[in-house]
Enzyme design. Sequence first.
Site, short mmCIF file in Angstrom:
data_model
loop_
_atom_site.label_atom_id
_atom_site.label_comp_id
_atom_site.label_asym_id
_atom_site.label_seq_id
_atom_site.Cartn_x
_atom_site.Cartn_y
_atom_site.Cartn_z
N CYS A 79 -7.03 11.14 6.11
CA CYS A 79 -6.68 9.87 5.48
C CYS A 79 -7.60 8.78 6.00
CB CYS A 79 -5.20 9.58 5.73
SG CYS A 79 -4.80 8.04 6.49
N GLU A 80 -8.07 7.96 5.09
CA GLU A 80 -9.02 6.91 5.48
C GLU A 80 -8.36 5.77 6.24
OE1 GLU A 80 -9.37 4.16 1.49
OE2 GLU A 80 -10.73 5.86 1.69
N HIS A 81 -7.03 5.68 6.20
CA HIS A 81 -6.36 4.58 6.90
C HIS A 81 -6.22 4.83 8.40
CE1 HIS A 81 -4.43 3.74 2.78
NE2 HIS A 81 -5.50 3.00 2.93
N HIS A 82 -5.96 6.08 8.80
CA HIS A 82 -5.74 6.38 10.21
C HIS A 82 -6.68 7.48 10.73
CE1 HIS A 82 -1.78 4.96 8.67
NE2 HIS A 82 -1.84 4.22 9.77
N GLN A 121 -4.99 10.67 -0.96
CA GLN A 121 -4.64 11.83 -1.79
C GLN A 121 -4.79 11.50 -3.28
OE1 GLN A 121 -1.27 14.18 -0.54
NE2 GLN A 121 -0.71 14.60 -2.67
N HIS A 149 1.05 14.54 5.42
CA HIS A 149 0.14 13.58 6.05
C HIS A 149 0.62 13.35 7.47
CE1 HIS A 149 -1.66 11.96 2.16
NE2 HIS A 149 -0.81 12.91 1.79
N CYS A 151 -0.06 11.05 9.38
CA CYS A 151 0.28 9.65 9.61
C CYS A 151 1.76 9.39 9.27
CB CYS A 151 -0.63 8.71 8.84
SG CYS A 151 -0.69 8.98 7.06
#
Length: 184
Positions: A79-82, A121, A149, A151
């Site tokens: 995931c690009e956020h975490h 996703q 995920h 996260c």
Amino acid sequence: MDTKAIEMHIRGILEALGEDPEREGLRETPQRVARMMEEVFEGIAYSNHDIAQMFGKTFEAADDSTAVVMKDITVFSYCEHHIALMYDMTVDVAYIPKGRVLGLSKIARICDMAAKRLQLQERLGSDIAEIISEASGSPDVGVVIKGCHSCMTARGIRNASAKTVTKTWRGEFRNDPELRKLLD
């Protein structure tokens, strides 16, 4: 990919965590992480068009009225956020050939390479649909992805049973509920 910069930054992260990057178990960690990142983020180096060109091997279709459906293609992504692992992911793909069919292994290779990027996703489903459409020459593509995920499961809410399902419809799949049932 700049593996030397990755090594330097991983060493800095280890130090920021309060670890000693010179202790036996961590001495080679920056190099190992750099090699891992080179592998798991290989897809960053390629555009969707590049991937369609790489895996666009097609064959003459015997019948345009047949849908091609491949289910349970396993992938993982981050995931690009975490930069957290998205795991236990399965991708189901369907498309309606327009005179040509993709080699079956190419469908799985497309899914794998598109996943080797920092992703969401939802975007992964859109990327796969775009690549399959270009590689097959068909505007009629459906992609369903199910995944966990970390996260969500290992941090934050820590809901270990949460699964995310995304559905991407293009062309006839967008308008035809019967076609979408192919991916149920």
